[in-house]
Design an enzyme around this catalytic site. Sequence first.
Site, mmCIF file in Angstrom:
data_model
loop_
_atom_site.group_PDB
_atom_site.id
_atom_site.type_symbol
_atom_site.label_atom_id
_atom_site.label_comp_id
_atom_site.label_asym_id
_atom_site.label_seq_id
_atom_site.Cartn_x
_atom_site.Cartn_y
_atom_site.Cartn_z
ATOM 1 N N SER A 152 0.844 -1.200 0.000
ATOM 2 C CA SER A 152 0.000 0.000 0.000
ATOM 3 C C SER A 152 0.877 1.247 0.000
ATOM 4 O O SER A 152 2.063 1.181 0.357
ATOM 5 C CB SER A 152 -0.858 -0.023 1.268
ATOM 6 N N TYR A 165 -2.763 -0.515 10.007
ATOM 7 C CA TYR A 165 -2.750 -0.889 8.588
ATOM 8 C C TYR A 165 -1.383 -0.571 7.984
ATOM 9 O O TYR A 165 -0.805 -1.371 7.248
ATOM 10 C CB TYR A 165 -3.855 -0.091 7.886
HETATM 11 N N1 LIG Z 1 -9.203 -0.528 -2.176
HETATM 12 C C1 LIG Z 1 -8.057 0.161 -2.151
HETATM 13 O O1 LIG Z 1 -7.993 1.345 -2.493
HETATM 14 C C2 LIG Z 1 -6.794 -0.499 -1.701
HETATM 15 C C3 LIG Z 1 -5.622 0.250 -1.712
HETATM 16 C C4 LIG Z 1 -4.440 -0.355 -1.286
HETATM 17 C C5 LIG Z 1 -4.439 -1.662 -0.909
HETATM 18 N N2 LIG Z 1 -5.599 -2.373 -0.884
HETATM 19 C C6 LIG Z 1 -5.512 -3.747 -0.446
HETATM 20 O O2 LIG Z 1 -6.121 -4.630 -1.372
HETATM 21 C C7 LIG Z 1 -6.613 -5.770 -0.685
HETATM 22 C C8 LIG Z 1 -8.086 -5.988 -0.986
HETATM 23 O O3 LIG Z 1 -8.796 -4.806 -0.705
HETATM 24 P P1 LIG Z 1 -10.320 -4.612 -1.129
HETATM 25 O O4 LIG Z 1 -10.535 -3.158 -1.271
HETATM 26 O O5 LIG Z 1 -10.646 -5.525 -2.256
HETATM 27 O O6 LIG Z 1 -11.057 -5.104 0.189
HETATM 28 P P2 LIG Z 1 -12.472 -5.862 0.319
HETATM 29 O O7 LIG Z 1 -12.895 -5.681 1.754
HETATM 30 O O8 LIG Z 1 -13.412 -5.499 -0.751
HETATM 31 O O9 LIG Z 1 -12.077 -7.402 0.104
HETATM 32 C C9 LIG Z 1 -11.374 -8.163 1.032
HETATM 33 C C10 LIG Z 1 -11.914 -9.577 0.991
HETATM 34 O O10 LIG Z 1 -11.133 -10.369 1.907
HETATM 35 C C11 LIG Z 1 -12.027 -11.234 2.590
HETATM 36 N N3 LIG Z 1 -11.441 -11.601 3.887
HETATM 37 C C12 LIG Z 1 -11.323 -10.816 4.980
HETATM 38 N N4 LIG Z 1 -10.773 -11.517 5.978
HETATM 39 C C13 LIG Z 1 -10.521 -12.757 5.492
HETATM 40 C C14 LIG Z 1 -9.963 -13.923 6.038
HETATM 41 N N5 LIG Z 1 -9.535 -13.963 7.317
HETATM 42 N N6 LIG Z 1 -9.848 -15.015 5.269
HETATM 43 C C15 LIG Z 1 -10.278 -15.006 3.987
HETATM 44 N N7 LIG Z 1 -10.827 -13.923 3.407
HETATM 45 C C16 LIG Z 1 -10.946 -12.821 4.152
HETATM 46 C C17 LIG Z 1 -13.300 -10.442 2.764
HETATM 47 O O11 LIG Z 1 -14.418 -11.291 3.004
HETATM 48 C C18 LIG Z 1 -13.377 -9.683 1.443
HETATM 49 O O12 LIG Z 1 -14.138 -10.384 0.475
HETATM 50 C C19 LIG Z 1 -6.326 -5.526 0.786
HETATM 51 O O13 LIG Z 1 -5.107 -6.139 1.122
HETATM 52 C C20 LIG Z 1 -6.212 -4.036 0.860
HETATM 53 O O14 LIG Z 1 -5.449 -3.635 1.947
HETATM 54 C C21 LIG Z 1 -6.781 -1.819 -1.275
#
Ligand SMILES: NC(=O)c1ccc[n+]([C@@H]2O[C@H](COP(=O)([O-])OP(=O)(O)OC[C@H]3O[C@@H](n4cnc5c(N)ncnc54)[C@H](O)[C@@H]3O)[C@@H](O)[C@H]2O)c1
Length: 271
Positions: A152, A165
């Site tokens: 990130s 985070y």
């Molecule tokens: N959205 C952004 O702007 C952004 C930016 C930087 C990094 N990220 C990273 O990308 C990744 C995904 O983010 P996102 O926005 O798709 O989030 P999201 O919440 O939409 O998706 C995360 C998924 O992980 C699943 N999950 C959570 N805990 C779990 C567990 N213990 N075991 C199995 N599955 C589990 C959830 O059910 C969910 O479907 C994360 O690592 C997040 O930190 C996102």
Amino acid sequence: MNNQFSIAGKVAIISGAGGVLGGSIAKSFVQAGAKVVAIDIRQEQLDARIKELTDLSGEAIGVIGNVLDIASLEKAATEVLAKWGRIDILLNIAGGNLPGATLNPDQDFYDMKITDWEKVTTLNLNGAVYPSMVFGKIMAQQKKGVIINVSSMAAYAALTRVPGYSVAKSGISNFTQWLASEMALKYGDGIRVNAIAPGFFIGDQNRAVLINPDGSLTERSQKVLAKTPMKRFGDITELNGAVQFLCSNAASFITGVVLPIDGGFSAFSGV
Ligand SMILES: NC(=O)c1ccc[n+]([C@@H]2O[C@H](COP(=O)([O-])OP(=O)(O)OC[C@H]3O[C@@H](n4cnc5c(N)ncnc54)[C@H](O)[C@@H]3O)[C@@H](O)[C@H]2O)c1
């Protein structure tokens, strides 16, 4: 034609595939001909994702699993090996910030709830480490495989309000370098480990801090855009090509990198 960027036929495990990033990448993977194993802790989201993937005529299976539970990951590995006989790619996407782990602007650091700190650091760090142990063991036996983690912008320089985070994602960047070195030194050049570092994409985890209820930009998102030379948020689909490239043979000499996909945010001082 031998396309070195192709991932067709590769077996890819995608954790967090029920979510925004994981879902978008999973769709792009089946469209590119990969066989997708979607893992998520939420049954309903997983079922919806598998329907979406198979409707695209993709080869995909859903496995309910918890990235923090080694036994559930081992069960998933057994299922995948029984069906497809190998594991080519592991995308550790499950993770994200948690509402309780974001400090309010008027909240002091020393009042932070320890349980929220522990939840967010555990999910975002161990949530990539444990699957890398379970599926990485199979890659070590195969002497072949690719692991992609998600870091990130919070790993490059301090972002206010999200200490847990940020610590976990810094850990992910370091773990990516460590595991890349470990795998290549012990098992040869067939196993690669890299990460992407997405910039700012509007998703469920950050919508409330970036967009006001009336649709206007929050003060925080105005600061983000001021430091983003491209002057916009990312579209979630803009991650797909980079992930596919890192998983393909075109990246055969790339390991241990954290690739920013951020419209220049990490490159720009803001001045
Ligand atoms: N959205 C952004 O702007 C952004 C930016 C930087 C990094 N990220 C990273 O990308 C990744 C995904 O983010 P996102 O926005 O798709 O989030 P999201 O919440 O939409 O998706 C995360 C998924 O992980 C699943 N999950 C959570 N805990 C779990 C567990 N213990 N075991 C199995 N599955 C589990 C959830 O059910 C969910 O479907 C994360 O690592 C997040 O930190 C996102």
